[in-house]
Design an enzyme around this catalytic site. Sequence first.
Site, PDB file in Angstrom:
ATOM      1  N   LYS A 169      -3.714  -0.018  -8.514  1.00 36.02           N
ATOM      2  CA  LYS A 169      -3.474  -1.524  -8.673  1.00 36.02           C
ATOM      3  C   LYS A 169      -4.072  -2.118 -10.141  1.00 36.02           C
ATOM      4  O   LYS A 169      -4.854  -1.431 -10.804  1.00 36.02           O
ATOM      5  CB  LYS A 169      -4.083  -2.368  -7.710  1.00 36.02           C
ATOM      6  CG  LYS A 169      -4.025  -3.744  -7.778  1.00 36.02           C
ATOM      7  CD  LYS A 169      -2.337  -4.300  -7.756  1.00 36.02           C
ATOM      8  CE  LYS A 169      -1.763  -3.648  -6.509  1.00 36.02           C
ATOM      9  NZ  LYS A 169      -0.332  -3.896  -6.813  1.00 36.02           N
ATOM     10  N   ARG A 224      10.342   0.604  -4.725  1.00 34.88           N
ATOM     11  CA  ARG A 224       9.260   0.354  -5.857  1.00 34.88           C
ATOM     12  C   ARG A 224       8.874   1.722  -6.450  1.00 34.88           C
ATOM     13  O   ARG A 224       8.985   2.984  -6.013  1.00 34.88           O
ATOM     14  CB  ARG A 224       7.862   0.411  -4.730  1.00 34.88           C
ATOM     15  CG  ARG A 224       8.069  -0.920  -3.919  1.00 34.88           C
ATOM     16  CD  ARG A 224       6.805  -1.639  -3.610  1.00 34.88           C
ATOM     17  NE  ARG A 224       5.655  -1.897  -4.830  1.00 34.88           N
ATOM     18  CZ  ARG A 224       4.610  -2.109  -4.625  1.00 34.88           C
ATOM     19  NH1 ARG A 224       4.072  -2.514  -3.428  1.00 34.88           N
ATOM     20  NH2 ARG A 224       3.809  -2.555  -5.882  1.00 34.88           N
ATOM     21  N   SER A 253      -6.662  -0.601   0.001  1.00 35.11           N
ATOM     22  CA  SER A 253      -6.282   0.610  -0.104  1.00 35.11           C
ATOM     23  C   SER A 253      -6.764   1.035   1.396  1.00 35.11           C
ATOM     24  O   SER A 253      -7.769   0.852   1.745  1.00 35.11           O
ATOM     25  CB  SER A 253      -6.990   1.585  -0.966  1.00 35.11           C
ATOM     26  OG  SER A 253      -6.867   2.998  -0.265  1.00 35.11           O
ATOM     27  N   ASP A 275      -2.058   5.054  -6.284  1.00 37.30           N
ATOM     28  CA  ASP A 275      -0.651   4.932  -5.961  1.00 37.30           C
ATOM     29  C   ASP A 275       0.131   6.226  -6.593  1.00 37.30           C
ATOM     30  O   ASP A 275       0.857   6.692  -5.719  1.00 37.30           O
ATOM     31  CB  ASP A 275      -0.116   3.731  -6.711  1.00 37.30           C
ATOM     32  CG  ASP A 275      -0.396   2.589  -6.092  1.00 37.30           C
ATOM     33  OD1 ASP A 275       0.482   2.191  -5.004  1.00 37.30           O
ATOM     34  OD2 ASP A 275      -1.527   1.829  -6.218  1.00 37.30           O
ATOM     35  N   LYS A 319       0.093  11.986  -3.158  1.00 36.31           N
ATOM     36  CA  LYS A 319       0.178  10.982  -4.089  1.00 36.31           C
ATOM     37  C   LYS A 319       0.444  11.607  -5.630  1.00 36.31           C
ATOM     38  O   LYS A 319       0.608  10.955  -6.473  1.00 36.31           O
ATOM     39  CB  LYS A 319      -0.612   9.940  -4.178  1.00 36.31           C
ATOM     40  CG  LYS A 319      -0.729   9.036  -2.895  1.00 36.31           C
ATOM     41  CD  LYS A 319      -1.616   8.019  -2.592  1.00 36.31           C
ATOM     42  CE  LYS A 319      -1.479   7.304  -1.440  1.00 36.31           C
ATOM     43  NZ  LYS A 319      -2.743   6.369  -1.279  1.00 36.31           N
ATOM     44  N   CYS A 365      -8.380  -4.050  -5.023  1.00 36.55           N
ATOM     45  CA  CYS A 365      -7.129  -4.209  -4.199  1.00 36.55           C
ATOM     46  C   CYS A 365      -7.395  -3.765  -2.725  1.00 36.55           C
ATOM     47  O   CYS A 365      -8.474  -3.951  -2.253  1.00 36.55           O
ATOM     48  CB  CYS A 365      -6.470  -3.226  -4.944  1.00 36.55           C
ATOM     49  SG  CYS A 365      -4.273  -3.645  -4.373  1.00 36.55           S
ATOM     50  N   GLY A 376       0.900  -1.114   0.164  1.00 36.53           N
ATOM     51  CA  GLY A 376       0.030   0.039  -0.067  1.00 36.53           C
ATOM     52  C   GLY A 376       0.826   1.357  -0.048  1.00 36.53           C
ATOM     53  O   GLY A 376       1.917   1.285   0.798  1.00 36.53           O
TER      54      GLY A 376
HETATM   55  P1  RI2 Z   1      -3.271   3.230   0.396  1.00 32.01           P
HETATM   56  C1  RI2 Z   1      -1.709  -0.280  -3.248  1.00 32.01           C
HETATM   57  O1  RI2 Z   1      -0.744  -0.672  -3.922  1.00 32.01           O
HETATM   58  C2  RI2 Z   1      -3.060  -0.259  -4.063  1.00 32.01           C
HETATM   59  O2  RI2 Z   1      -2.978  -0.096  -5.596  1.00 32.01           O
HETATM   60  C3  RI2 Z   1      -3.810   0.565  -3.386  1.00 32.01           C
HETATM   61  O3  RI2 Z   1      -4.955   1.070  -4.037  1.00 32.01           O
HETATM   62  C4  RI2 Z   1      -2.719   1.672  -3.277  1.00 32.01           C
HETATM   63  O4  RI2 Z   1      -1.790   0.933  -2.979  1.00 32.01           O
HETATM   64  C5  RI2 Z   1      -3.132   2.889  -2.152  1.00 32.01           C
HETATM   65  O5  RI2 Z   1      -3.090   2.381  -0.770  1.00 32.01           O
HETATM   66  P2  RI2 Z   1       0.193  -2.226  -3.677  1.00 32.01           P
HETATM   67  O6  RI2 Z   1       1.354  -1.551  -2.504  1.00 32.01           O
HETATM   68  O7  RI2 Z   1      -1.996   4.242   0.274  1.00 32.01           O
HETATM   69  O8  RI2 Z   1      -0.475  -3.202  -3.268  1.00 32.01           O
HETATM   70  O9  RI2 Z   1      -4.577   4.133   0.183  1.00 32.01           O
HETATM   71  O10 RI2 Z   1       1.011  -2.432  -4.859  1.00 32.01           O
HETATM   72  O11 RI2 Z   1      -3.136   2.519   1.433  1.00 32.01           O
END
Ligand code: RI2
Length: 308
Positions: free
Chosen positions: A209, A61, A131, A198, A234, A129, A19
């Site tokens: 995602k 990342r 979040s 993201d 972001k 996903c 996340g």
């Molecule tokens: P929060 C995640 O990416 C998802 O794509 C999710 O929607 C986004 O981060 C935002 O998450 P990954 O780390 O910052 O699972 O809202 O690749 O928690």
Amino acid sequence: MNETVRMTAERIRKMEVQGARNVAIASVKAIQTLAEQTKAENKAALLNELKEAQAVLFASRETEPLMRNAIRWVINQTQDSSTEKVDALSEMVSSNAELFLQNLEASRELTAEIGARRICDGMLIFTHCHSSTVTRLIAKAKADGKEFSVICTETRPAFQGRITAREMVELGVQTMFIVDSAARSYMGEVDLVLVGADAITSEGNVVNKIGTSGIAVLANEARKPFYVASELLKFDPETLNGTYERIEQRNPGEVWSEAPEKLFVRNPAFDVTPSRYIHGLICEEGVIAPQSIVATVNRSYPWVLKYA
Ligand code: RI2
């Protein structure tokens, strides 16, 4: 290289930290630890250590501008200081890291409060996903006494939808769980689509995602409102100077660990949802048009635009 920084970058790379928010929080804390443990003898040496840590964390990342904005802010406050004393500078890194994390938490609370007002009794909310921002928003709506249900996708290949499903059940929200490819079959029943982000580009496009943009197209086809809940930080300032947001390609083994040899498996972690599919961006400044992202960021965090 500071051991905490090295380990944090490794945990982020291996997706033990997931996340965008959690990645940013873990990175800021790693920088804080570095400052507390440094043996640097002068300001230049401390800044070198911080820049080295920045490079390692940035590389962990690719598609995480919140992490980049956070680290740059904390380090630049130190760099710009007129102080030369290492103790005072280390203390500054640590307190600025703390301040950043507090503000990030406050932004999430505001985003949740604002977004929760968009949830009404009886709604079916579709999410994809995991979040933490979306979960917080839904938890707020639930705490406000709203009764609604949620449908979430499993989110191949890493199944982050299971995290969301568990959290929803723990919140006492009636929850349905589907494979990603069932999204269209249920879109007709949905009242609101709500996803995280993201990265947000200068044009108001949202990187999230893999699969998010397809869901946005389905929502558009079914005439359902599609909202993104995201902190303004972001926003990726580099997209303003023409740089494309980089989309992280992950290990093909996540898709098929025993794939036949010579099979070309691709595994992009994210996709781009064009702003025209997004009804609104729910952030700490309110529900805004995604196209107004640069003006809104400029009002709230003008320092971010320096990194364009
Ligand atoms: P929060 C995640 O990416 C998802 O794509 C999710 O929607 C986004 O981060 C935002 O998450 P990954 O780390 O910052 O699972 O809202 O690749 O928690």
